[in-house]
Scaffold this motif. Structure first.
Motif, PDB file in Angstrom:
ATOM      1  N   GLY A 167       2.180  28.158  35.139  1.00 41.34           N
ATOM      2  CA  GLY A 167       2.221  29.533  35.613  1.00 41.34           C
ATOM      3  C   GLY A 167       3.445  29.857  36.441  1.00 41.34           C
ATOM      4  N   ILE A 168       4.492  29.046  36.305  1.00 39.65           N
ATOM      5  CA  ILE A 168       5.726  29.262  37.071  1.00 39.65           C
ATOM      6  C   ILE A 168       6.821  29.704  36.109  1.00 39.65           C
ATOM      7  N   ARG A 169       7.312  30.907  36.291  1.00 41.81           N
ATOM      8  CA  ARG A 169       8.396  31.420  35.457  1.00 41.81           C
ATOM      9  C   ARG A 169       9.747  30.993  36.040  1.00 41.81           C
ATOM     10  N   VAL A 170      10.699  30.665  35.161  1.00 39.24           N
ATOM     11  CA  VAL A 170      12.032  30.248  35.600  1.00 39.24           C
ATOM     12  C   VAL A 170      13.078  30.992  34.772  1.00 39.24           C
ATOM     13  N   ASN A 171      13.947  31.716  35.445  1.00 36.66           N
ATOM     14  CA  ASN A 171      14.995  32.497  34.798  1.00 36.66           C
ATOM     15  C   ASN A 171      16.294  32.354  35.592  1.00 36.66           C
ATOM     16  N   ALA A 172      17.348  32.954  35.085  1.00 42.05           N
ATOM     17  CA  ALA A 172      18.629  32.929  35.801  1.00 42.05           C
ATOM     18  C   ALA A 172      19.371  34.231  35.568  1.00 42.05           C
ATOM     19  N   VAL A 173      20.281  34.522  36.472  1.00 37.44           N
ATOM     20  CA  VAL A 173      21.206  35.646  36.343  1.00 37.44           C
ATOM     21  C   VAL A 173      22.613  35.077  36.237  1.00 37.44           C
ATOM     22  N   ALA A 174      23.404  35.658  35.338  1.00 37.94           N
ATOM     23  CA  ALA A 174      24.792  35.222  35.148  1.00 37.94           C
ATOM     24  C   ALA A 174      25.720  36.411  35.415  1.00 37.94           C
ATOM     25  N   PRO A 175      26.161  36.582  36.657  1.00 44.59           N
ATOM     26  CA  PRO A 175      27.020  37.729  36.978  1.00 44.59           C
ATOM     27  C   PRO A 175      28.462  37.514  36.513  1.00 44.59           C
ATOM     28  N   GLY A 176      29.155  38.619  36.335  1.00 44.85           N
ATOM     29  CA  GLY A 176      30.599  38.562  36.198  1.00 44.85           C
ATOM     30  C   GLY A 176      31.223  38.451  37.582  1.00 44.85           C
TER      31      GLY A 176
END
Length: 246
Positions: A167-176
């Motif tokens: 039940g643990i979501r894992v995501n990422a953000v890749a900024p410029g």
């Protein structure tokens, strides 16, 4: 919005720049926030600010336990802390490679490792990691930094697979390229700061740098319980830097 009401979020590197903008965003939407940073003198007084170097395993262990005890648990971890590196593979020695990778990738694992028992008890558990557009597009004089941020993509996907059934979501953000203190220092160290700033702006199809608030809102989107079906996602907030050629 009040989608974070009742949730406790740890944000690393949140005393300035993107981290500070993220802390402000989550606070405005009801979260209780703990800021972990080496220097918390600039941290918002509305958050629990704790001086912690994520390169120090003992400090991370103690600090995460303190957050959980004082704030009643941990629901969200935003791994924003990181350090930059310039140059080709010739310009950075083994010690610098070890230092940057220790902070930018192993540091994330340290924080998550200590937070996992608490996240497992949450009904809205989420981890969001900070990658970069340079994980997807080659940029001169960023070999070490690019390698560390590409590793974040792999770590994010691996953790997403490991913990989705918990039940643990894992995501990422890749900024410029964003308007951060590190970029400001790089510009001031250049021979012609104005020309260097214009080159950075032109590198992104939108013709300007990414704002910290824009990245903060992307991080909040992925961390929010409203995004309960989103996991294993790398969200690019880069002004088209990694995907458009004009």
């Amino acid at each position: 919005m009040t989608d974070f009401t009742g949730l406790v979020a740890i944000i690393t590197g949140a005393a300035s720049g993107i981290g500070a903008a993220t802390a402000a965003e989550l606070l405005s939407r009801g979260a209780t926030v703990a800021i972990l940073d080496r220097d918390v003198s600039g941290a918002t007084p509305d958050a629990l600010a704790i001086a912690c170097d994520i390169a120090d395993p003992a400090a991370v262990k103690v600090t995460v336990a303190r957050v959980a005890e004082e704030l009643g648990g941990i629901d969200i971890v935003i791994n924003n802390a990181g350090i930059g590196a310039s140059g080709t593979v010739v310009d950075n020695d083994d010690a610098e490679w070890a230092r940057v990778l220790d902070v930018n990738i192993t540091g994330m694992a340290r924080v998550v490792r200590e937070a996992l028992p608490h996240l497992a008890r949450s009904h809205s558990a989420a981890i969001v990691n900070m990658s970069s557009a340079v994980a997807y597009v080659g940029v001169r004089n960023r070999a070490l930094y690019s390698a560390s941020k590409a590793a974040v993509v792999g770590l994010t996907l691996g953790m997403a697979a490991d913990h989705v059934r918990d039940g643990i979501r894992v995501n990422a953000v890749a900024p410029g390229t964003a308007e951060t203190p590190w970029i400001g220092r790089l510009l001031q160290e250049s021979d012609d700061p104005d020309a260097a700033a214009e080159a950075l702006r032109q590198r992104q199809p939108i013709g300007r740098l990414v704002s910290p608030v824009e990245v903060a809102r992307a991080l909040a989107y992925l961390a929010s319980p409203l995004s309960g079906s989103t996991t294993g996602e790398i969200l690019r907030v880069d002004g088209g830097m990694s995907s458009l050629r004009l």
